[in-house]
Design a protein around this motif. Structure first.
Motif, mmCIF file in Angstrom:
data_model
loop_
_atom_site.group_PDB
_atom_site.id
_atom_site.type_symbol
_atom_site.label_atom_id
_atom_site.label_comp_id
_atom_site.label_asym_id
_atom_site.label_seq_id
_atom_site.Cartn_x
_atom_site.Cartn_y
_atom_site.Cartn_z
ATOM 1 N N THR A 120 -0.902 6.431 3.986
ATOM 2 C CA THR A 120 -1.704 6.122 2.802
ATOM 3 C C THR A 120 -2.921 5.292 3.189
ATOM 4 O O THR A 120 -4.023 5.501 2.669
ATOM 5 C CB THR A 120 -0.864 5.360 1.772
ATOM 6 O OG1 THR A 120 0.264 6.154 1.402
ATOM 7 C CG2 THR A 120 -1.680 5.045 0.532
ATOM 8 N N THR A 121 -2.736 4.342 4.111
ATOM 9 C CA THR A 121 -3.848 3.499 4.555
ATOM 10 C C THR A 121 -4.954 4.328 5.179
ATOM 11 O O THR A 121 -6.143 4.094 4.931
ATOM 12 C CB THR A 121 -3.336 2.455 5.568
ATOM 13 O OG1 THR A 121 -2.287 1.687 4.963
ATOM 14 C CG2 THR A 121 -4.456 1.530 6.000
ATOM 15 N N ARG A 122 -4.587 5.293 5.984
ATOM 16 C CA ARG A 122 -5.586 6.172 6.600
ATOM 17 C C ARG A 122 -6.385 6.909 5.523
ATOM 18 O O ARG A 122 -7.605 7.083 5.637
ATOM 19 C CB ARG A 122 -4.917 7.169 7.543
ATOM 20 C CG ARG A 122 -4.408 6.554 8.837
ATOM 21 C CD ARG A 122 -3.788 7.609 9.742
ATOM 22 N NE ARG A 122 -3.302 7.049 10.990
ATOM 23 C CZ ARG A 122 -4.042 6.860 12.079
ATOM 24 N NH1 ARG A 122 -5.325 7.213 12.071
ATOM 25 N NH2 ARG A 122 -3.523 6.347 13.184
ATOM 26 N N THR B 263 -2.246 -7.971 -0.077
ATOM 27 C CA THR B 263 -1.168 -7.063 0.309
ATOM 28 C C THR B 263 -0.492 -7.512 1.605
ATOM 29 O O THR B 263 -1.168 -7.992 2.516
ATOM 30 C CB THR B 263 -1.695 -5.624 0.491
ATOM 31 O OG1 THR B 263 -0.624 -4.763 0.903
ATOM 32 C CG2 THR B 263 -2.794 -5.563 1.529
ATOM 33 N N GLY C 72 -3.145 4.481 -3.080
ATOM 34 C CA GLY C 72 -4.118 5.383 -2.482
ATOM 35 C C GLY C 72 -4.788 6.278 -3.509
ATOM 36 O O GLY C 72 -6.012 6.472 -3.495
ATOM 37 N N ILE D 289 -8.054 -1.775 5.680
ATOM 38 C CA ILE D 289 -8.768 -1.576 4.421
ATOM 39 C C ILE D 289 -9.907 -2.581 4.295
ATOM 40 O O ILE D 289 -11.022 -2.227 3.894
ATOM 41 C CB ILE D 289 -7.793 -1.704 3.234
ATOM 42 C CG1 ILE D 289 -6.754 -0.575 3.280
ATOM 43 C CG2 ILE D 289 -8.540 -1.685 1.904
ATOM 44 C CD1 ILE D 289 -5.645 -0.712 2.259
ATOM 45 N N ALA E 174 -1.584 -3.201 6.867
ATOM 46 C CA ALA E 174 -2.501 -2.184 6.343
ATOM 47 C C ALA E 174 -3.736 -2.806 5.722
ATOM 48 O O ALA E 174 -4.821 -2.198 5.720
ATOM 49 C CB ALA E 174 -1.774 -1.318 5.316
ATOM 50 N N GLY E 175 -3.609 -4.024 5.186
ATOM 51 C CA GLY E 175 -4.756 -4.688 4.580
ATOM 52 C C GLY E 175 -5.873 -4.971 5.560
ATOM 53 O O GLY E 175 -7.042 -5.071 5.164
ATOM 54 N N ILE F 151 0.860 -1.182 0.000
ATOM 55 C CA ILE F 151 0.000 0.000 0.000
ATOM 56 C C ILE F 151 0.899 1.235 0.000
ATOM 57 O O ILE F 151 1.661 1.467 0.941
ATOM 58 C CB ILE F 151 -0.922 0.008 1.238
ATOM 59 C CG1 ILE F 151 -1.741 -1.281 1.295
ATOM 60 C CG2 ILE F 151 -1.825 1.219 1.213
ATOM 61 C CD1 ILE F 151 -2.613 -1.531 0.086
#
Length: 441
Positions: free
Chosen positions: A78-80, A71, A47, A111, A107-108, A42
């Motif tokens: 970027t995740t936020r 991922t 994003g 998401i 991070a997945g 990510i």
């Protein structure tokens, strides 16, 4: 006057019937499910891709957007941004961890839980969301505790808003737990396990979800063809996003930044090389953009400004085209990054960018050719211009005499005695005296 009223009534009735038929046809008209595939880390390119795809799917009237996810994790910042886009999406978003063997790591996790529908394929996994450094290292001390607490709260907030397992969401961050698809569905981390997108849509087609604060039915039946298969419209990354996605790997971005700093250091300590400075400047800006230290648009603007500066420098500094080529490369990459069609409503057609770049390259090639020709051509002025000229002996050279070159009389010294009227070639100029030899016939 009274005779016209029945006509008006009939016309009004026909109009109303037409509008009703149109509305009914629109309600029953087939539609599609938009899909994007995220397979990798990510990063800012991903994003940007998710943000654009949500807006595009809404414009296209898609019944829903499916994010097929695989991922190992990525940048928290970027995740936020992605989670923010999913929670505020104007249409249903289905996050589907697939295909079998895929995973939603780090991070997945956030998401996946942020989707209106969260699903996984058999044989997939989710979890291990404990925050780490850019190279996977543990963040120690007070800073590590603060980041962990903040990330755990972030995970909890997503789970609560989407009605998922809050306890597990926090444990995924604090204890880095990881579970299989079946376990995730059993304890309420995701909604279901589906073998493929047809099974997924079939299982959720009539569910109701909260879209931007409004309860809304998925109504995915219109996206199925007569055979029960989903009509899928796949979205692809733009060229700039594909480039940035490759550069967005933390290892690649780190190497770019180090190469950029090293190149600039070499240029400052050994000025005049040109190549280290040009390559270093481009690498540094690309690395900063890839790590989201610079936004994509500002990174593109910086590359364009660097390219313009290098092209101007090429006019004044003898770099044999090096600065010009570097400037052209920076200008083209920056042009791809500069405009965000969905974010700003502005965009430059790719063919125009290629045309401008090709035109600039052609002009540079023509100018470079002219410079090379002028450097290789004979010198016509000054004493150097006399070398190779042919003259005629007026007074015999024994070995000193007089010759006429370009209509001017010169004192001359011959390599050997030469009679008057003979042709000679100038081989050297020493002050006002020419050194000559018999001209070759």
């Amino acid at each position: 006057m009274t005779g016209r009223h029945p006509v008006r009534t009939t016309l009004a009735a026909l109009v109303l019937l037409g509008l009703a038929a149109t509305a009914a046809a629109t309600g029953d008209a087939p539609t599609t499910v938009a899909r994007i595939v995220i397979d990798g880390t990510i990063n800012p390119a991903v994003g940007d891709f998710v943000h654009e795809s949500i807006a595009r799917a809404a414009r296209d009237g898609a019944a829903a957007l499916v994010i097929q996810l695989d991922t190992p994790g990525g940048l928290l910042q970027t995740t936020r941004g992605i989670v923010k886009d999913l929670l505020a999406a104007p249409l249903p978003v289905i996050v589907y961890v697939a295909p079998s063997g895929a995973g939603a790591g780090s991070a997945g996790v956030f998401i996946t839980m942020a989707g209106h529908i969260a699903a996984m394929a058999p044989g997939t996994s989710i979890g291990a969301a404990h925050p780490v450094g850019g190279q996977g290292e543990t963040i120690d001390g007070v800073l590590g505790v603060k980041i962990e607490n903040s990330t755990a709260s972030f995970s909890e907030a997503i789970a609560r808003q989407r009605g998922r397992n809050v306890e597990w969401a926090v444990k995924a961050v604090r204890e880095s737990v990881s579970i299989t698809a079946d376990e995730a569905a059993r304890i309420g981390v995701v909604d279901l396990v589906a073998r493929d997108i047809d099974a997924l849509v079939g299982a959720v087609r009539d569910r109701t979800v909260d879209v931007a604060g409004v309860s809304r039915g998925l109504d995915l039946g219109r996206a199925l063809d007569p055979d029960g298969h989903v009509r899928v419209q796949d979205y692809e990354m733009r060229l700039a996003q594909r480039i940035l996605n490759v550069l967005g790997d933390p290892n690649v971005a780190y190497l770019l930044m180090m190469a950029g700093l090293l190149g600039i250091f070499i240029e400052l300590t050994h000025p005049g090389f040109g190549l280290p400075g040009v390559v270093g400047g481009i690498c540094l800006l690309l690395g900063l953009t890839a790590l989201h230290i610079l936004s994509v648009n500002y990174g593109g603007l910086g590359l364009i400004m660097l390219g313009a500066a290098l092209l101007v420098a090429e006019v004044f500094l003898p770099s044999f085209g090096l600065l010009g080529v570097g400037g052209l490369v920076a200008f083209l990459i920056g042009s791809l990054f500069l405009f965000d069609r969905d974010g700003t409503g502005l965009a430059v057609d790719r063919s125009l960018i290629v045309g401008v770049g090709g035109g600039a390259a052609l002009i540079m090639l023509v100018l470079a050719t002219l410079v090379v020709r002028s450097q290789r051509g004979r010198v016509l002025g000054g004493s150097e211009g006399m070398i190779g000229e042919i003259g005629v002996v007026r007074q015999p050279l024994t070995p000193v005499g007089t010759v006429v070159v370009r209509g001017e009389h010169w004192n001359a010294i011959g390599e050997s005695p030469i009679d008057a009227g003979a042709s000679v070639e100038v081989v050297e100029v020493a002050g006002l005296t020419l050194h000559v030899r018999p001209a070759r016939s």
